[in-house]
Design a protein around this motif. Structure first.
Motif, short mmCIF file in Angstrom:
data_model
loop_
_atom_site.label_atom_id
_atom_site.label_comp_id
_atom_site.label_asym_id
_atom_site.label_seq_id
_atom_site.Cartn_x
_atom_site.Cartn_y
_atom_site.Cartn_z
N UNK A 1 0.93 -1.17 -0.10
CA UNK A 1 -0.05 -0.03 -0.02
C UNK A 1 0.94 1.10 0.07
N UNK A 2 1.87 1.18 0.83
CA UNK A 2 2.80 2.26 0.99
C UNK A 2 3.53 2.34 -0.57
N UNK A 3 3.85 1.46 -1.00
CA UNK A 3 4.72 1.44 -2.34
C UNK A 3 3.80 1.85 -3.42
N UNK A 4 2.54 1.69 -3.39
CA UNK A 4 1.66 2.05 -4.53
C UNK A 4 1.46 3.61 -4.26
N UNK A 5 1.47 4.13 -3.17
CA UNK A 5 0.86 5.63 -2.86
C UNK A 5 2.39 6.07 -3.37
N UNK A 6 3.50 5.53 -3.11
CA UNK A 6 4.83 6.41 -3.64
C UNK A 6 4.80 6.36 -5.08
N UNK A 7 4.50 5.30 -5.69
CA UNK A 7 4.37 5.55 -7.27
C UNK A 7 3.56 6.27 -7.59
N UNK B 1 -0.60 -1.80 -8.95
CA UNK B 1 -0.49 -2.40 -7.81
C UNK B 1 -1.63 -2.46 -7.12
N UNK B 2 -2.70 -1.65 -7.09
CA UNK B 2 -3.78 -1.75 -6.30
C UNK B 2 -4.67 -2.83 -6.89
N UNK B 3 -4.65 -3.11 -8.19
CA UNK B 3 -5.38 -4.11 -8.76
C UNK B 3 -4.69 -5.58 -8.26
N UNK B 4 -3.40 -5.70 -8.43
CA UNK B 4 -2.61 -6.96 -7.89
C UNK B 4 -3.20 -7.30 -6.31
N UNK B 5 -3.06 -6.12 -5.50
CA UNK B 5 -3.51 -6.37 -4.14
C UNK B 5 -4.88 -6.85 -4.01
N UNK B 6 -5.72 -6.20 -4.93
CA UNK B 6 -7.15 -6.60 -4.89
C UNK B 6 -7.51 -8.23 -5.19
N UNK B 7 -6.62 -8.62 -6.37
CA UNK B 7 -6.88 -10.02 -6.88
C UNK B 7 -6.27 -10.96 -5.81
N UNK B 8 -5.02 -10.70 -5.12
CA UNK B 8 -4.35 -11.46 -4.12
C UNK B 8 -5.38 -11.60 -3.04
N UNK B 9 -6.14 -10.50 -2.51
CA UNK B 9 -6.99 -10.61 -1.33
C UNK B 9 -8.56 -11.58 -1.77
N UNK B 10 -8.80 -11.27 -3.02
CA UNK B 10 -9.81 -12.01 -3.58
C UNK B 10 -9.69 -13.40 -3.58
#
Length: 302
Positions: free
Chosen positions: A257-263, A276-285
């Motif tokens: 989340x912090x890495x996505x914010x920096x990018x 990065x946000x989409x990757x996080x969403x897919x991992x959690x799903x």
């Protein structure tokens, strides 16, 4: 349902329609926009209107997975989130059992203290924990030094990668365990007292009662708190950002989340940050659906 009048079958959906509309506006549309931007070249030039937005296909994702730092941050996030979830569940379940063993007044005091920690905003709690472990003014270092522990006089917890993660983990557990404690305690109170009494009369220890009697009966409750903890801890942002000053020295304490914010905001690479946000969403799903599927295979009702 079988036997339902076809003329009234759609009535429940009419009652659900307002909630579905709100969820669509608050959840579906932002996810759609996130996914859309992840396929675009979307930097500060496009935001300001200086250059046209262009479709990049999977280029943002290719760049992301070719980045060694992203792979390292992903691994760090998974390990750190897993440690937070395990620690939170352990503390919350242990205190839930403790609540069933103590008298009313201590139980009330513990519950109020826990709810106070839960109600504290993440940024406030993180700031307080940073002060407690401050090398110059924090009381923790002074207390450890007075106990005769060498090396803690003026020790900077956030300078070292592992001690910084440990400090953030403690804060995450502190503000997360009340949810587990209260939920599991409610589940324990719903277990018939005769079942627990019979186990105790059979000579079972407290650990055996928890493992063989309470935990199986509490499995639906434990599923809920586990999935909720995974979601919260995997997307942690505030604690890392505040307590490690944006991700630590040279990014040693970055999470996704912090890495996505920096990018997205520090580097103005909004397309990459959205990927990065989409990757996080897919991992959690994937984690949530996989866990639920595993439980259904074992015959559990969720």
């Amino acid at each position: 349902m079988r036997g339902t009048d076809p003329r009234t079958r759609g009535i429940p959906w009419l009652y659900l329609a307002p909630a579905l509309v709100v969820l669509g506006g608050l959840l579906v549309h932002p996810v759609y926009e996130l996914g859309l931007i992840s396929f675009l070249e979307y930097t500060q030039a496009q935001v300001s209107g200086g250059e046209p937005t262009s479709f990049q296909g999977l280029d943002n994702y290719r760049a992301l997975f070719a980045d060694g730092q992203f792979r390292q941050v992903l691994l760090t996030t998974v390990v750190f989130a897993a440690a937070c979830v395990v620690a939170t569940l352990a503390v919350g379940c242990a205190l839930a059992v403790l609540l069933t063993r103590i008298r009313a007044l201590p139980r009330l005091a513990l519950t109020l203290a826990a709810l106070g920690a839960w109600a504290t905003p993440a940024i406030t709690g993180s700031t307080v924990w940073v002060f407690l472990f401050d090398p110059d003014f924090g009381p923790v270092d002074k207390a450890l030094s007075r106990l005769g522990l060498s090396g803690f006089d003026g020790y900077a917890w956030t300078y070292d990668r592992y001690s910084a993660f440990a400090l953030v983990l403690l804060e995450v557990v502190w503000c997360s365990f009340p949810f587990v404690m209260v939920t599991v305690y409610a589940g324990i109170r719903a277990i018939p007292g005769e079942v627990l009494e019979a186990a105790a009369l059979d000579g079972a220890s407290q650990w055996r009662i928890w493992r063989d009697v309470m935990a199986p009966m509490l499995r639906p409750v434990l599923v809920v708190v586990t999935i909720q903890s995974v979601i919260w801890d995997f997307k942690i942002f505030t604690q890392i950002y505040v307590m490690t000053n944006g991700g630590g020295i040279a990014g040693q304490n970055l999470t996704l989340n912090v890495y996505a914010y920096q990018k997205a905001f520090a580097s103005s690479q909004y397309g990459l940050g959205s990927a990065i946000g989409v990757v996080m969403l897919l991992i959690l799903l994937a984690v949530t659906l996989g866990y639920l599927r595993l439980l259904r295979r074992q015959g559990e009702e969720i």
